[in-house]
Design a protein around this motif. Structure first.
Motif, mmCIF file in Angstrom:
data_model
loop_
_atom_site.group_PDB
_atom_site.id
_atom_site.type_symbol
_atom_site.label_atom_id
_atom_site.label_comp_id
_atom_site.label_asym_id
_atom_site.label_seq_id
_atom_site.Cartn_x
_atom_site.Cartn_y
_atom_site.Cartn_z
ATOM 1 N N LYS A 11 0.758 -1.150 0.106
ATOM 2 C CA LYS A 11 0.074 -0.114 -0.081
ATOM 3 C C LYS A 11 0.743 1.139 -0.095
ATOM 4 N N LYS A 12 1.978 1.309 0.786
ATOM 5 C CA LYS A 12 2.618 2.400 0.820
ATOM 6 C C LYS A 12 3.681 2.688 -0.534
ATOM 7 N N GLU A 13 4.069 1.698 -1.098
ATOM 8 C CA GLU A 13 4.541 1.998 -2.285
ATOM 9 C C GLU A 13 3.619 2.408 -3.544
ATOM 10 N N PHE A 14 2.365 1.669 -3.227
ATOM 11 C CA PHE A 14 1.451 2.228 -4.594
ATOM 12 C C PHE A 14 1.153 3.827 -4.240
ATOM 13 N N ASP A 15 0.987 4.222 -2.919
ATOM 14 C CA ASP A 15 0.764 5.496 -2.576
ATOM 15 C C ASP A 15 1.940 6.340 -2.938
ATOM 16 N N LEU A 16 3.001 6.121 -2.897
ATOM 17 C CA LEU A 16 4.354 6.661 -3.198
ATOM 18 C C LEU A 16 4.274 6.866 -4.786
ATOM 19 N N LEU A 17 4.116 5.727 -5.427
ATOM 20 C CA LEU A 17 4.009 5.870 -6.993
ATOM 21 C C LEU A 17 2.824 6.988 -7.233
ATOM 22 N N MET A 18 1.714 6.643 -6.687
ATOM 23 C CA MET A 18 0.683 7.605 -6.957
ATOM 24 C C MET A 18 0.734 9.202 -6.787
ATOM 25 N N MET A 19 1.726 9.315 -5.752
ATOM 26 C CA MET A 19 1.769 10.643 -5.564
ATOM 27 C C MET A 19 2.860 11.512 -6.440
ATOM 28 N N LEU A 20 3.662 10.693 -6.968
ATOM 29 C CA LEU A 20 4.852 11.041 -7.887
ATOM 30 C C LEU A 20 4.074 11.129 -9.329
#
Length: 214
Positions: free
Chosen positions: A146-155
């Motif tokens: 979930k954190k990796e997905f959220d990080l990707l989406m923020m970028l």
């Protein structure tokens, strides 16, 4: 919505139809190009999934005929995998192109996207489905936390802008997170291992970004 599935392999028709029916679509099946065109003329279709190498009339000719008489959305599903094959398919009128073997969820996403039923989108060679928190690369679904997905989406949502570690930390982990900024570096490294090094650019001493495509 009504979808035509045309492929000379009964097994492939059965597999594709099963996934589409499970998703709520009405499916009409054809095992050759003549059957595909007969269904096109007889039924009110919303989309057609067409195989290239079919008997009687091949997929390219079927696509050209359909596009010459309608604006029906067409997805070419084929074992042909070269860039020239894709070019010929799209030049003949196909709206999208997917090769066999394929991930069923990717096929379903492509179908929904052509029908305007999803907000999935591409960033470079990643297919991102924000509503279901899923990412595919080269038709393979990636196992992101979930954190990796959220990080990707923020970028992704700030494409073209450099985001500092602090901005990413606050945006993904929240204002109350008491960890260190290096947490971002660790997650960026793990994310790159999954999506590829070329997606995220490092600006040393500043932060990270995903470049805008020209």
């Amino acid at each position: 919505m009504n979808i035509l599935v045309a492929d000379d392999s009964p097994e492939m028709v059965q597999i594709v139809s099963a996934y589409l029916k499970k998703a709520g679509f009405t499916v009409f099946n054809a095992l050759d190009g003549e059957q595909a065109l007969d269904i096109f003329y007889q039924e009110k279709l919303d989309l057609a999934i067409i195989d290239w190498m079919m008997p009687k009339i091949d997929g390219l000719e079927v696509i050209k005929t359909i596009k010459g008489e309608s604006s029906l959305k067409i997805l070419m599903l084929t074992a042909k995998t070269t860039g020239e094959d894709e070019f010929l398919s799209l030049s003949s009128g196909a709206d999208d192109y997917i090769t066999k073997p394929f991930h069923p969820q990717v096929l379903l996403l492509r179908v929904k996207k052509l029908l305007g039923l999803t907000h999935s989108f591409y960033v470079k060679d990643l297919l991102i489905d924000p509503s279901n928190l899923k990412v595919w690369k080269n038709e393979q679904m990636l196992d992101l936390t979930k954190k990796e997905f959220d990080l990707l989406m923020m970028l992704v949502n700030n494409r073209g802008s450099i985001l500092t570690r602090d901005q990413l930390l606050i945006g993904v982990w929240g204002m109350d997170y008491d960890g260190v900024a290096r947490t971002v570096d660790t997650h960026i490294r793990r994310l790159r291992e999954k999506i590829g090094d070329e997606i995220i650019t490092t600006k040393r001493g500043v932060g990270y970004l995903i470049e805008k495509e020209n």
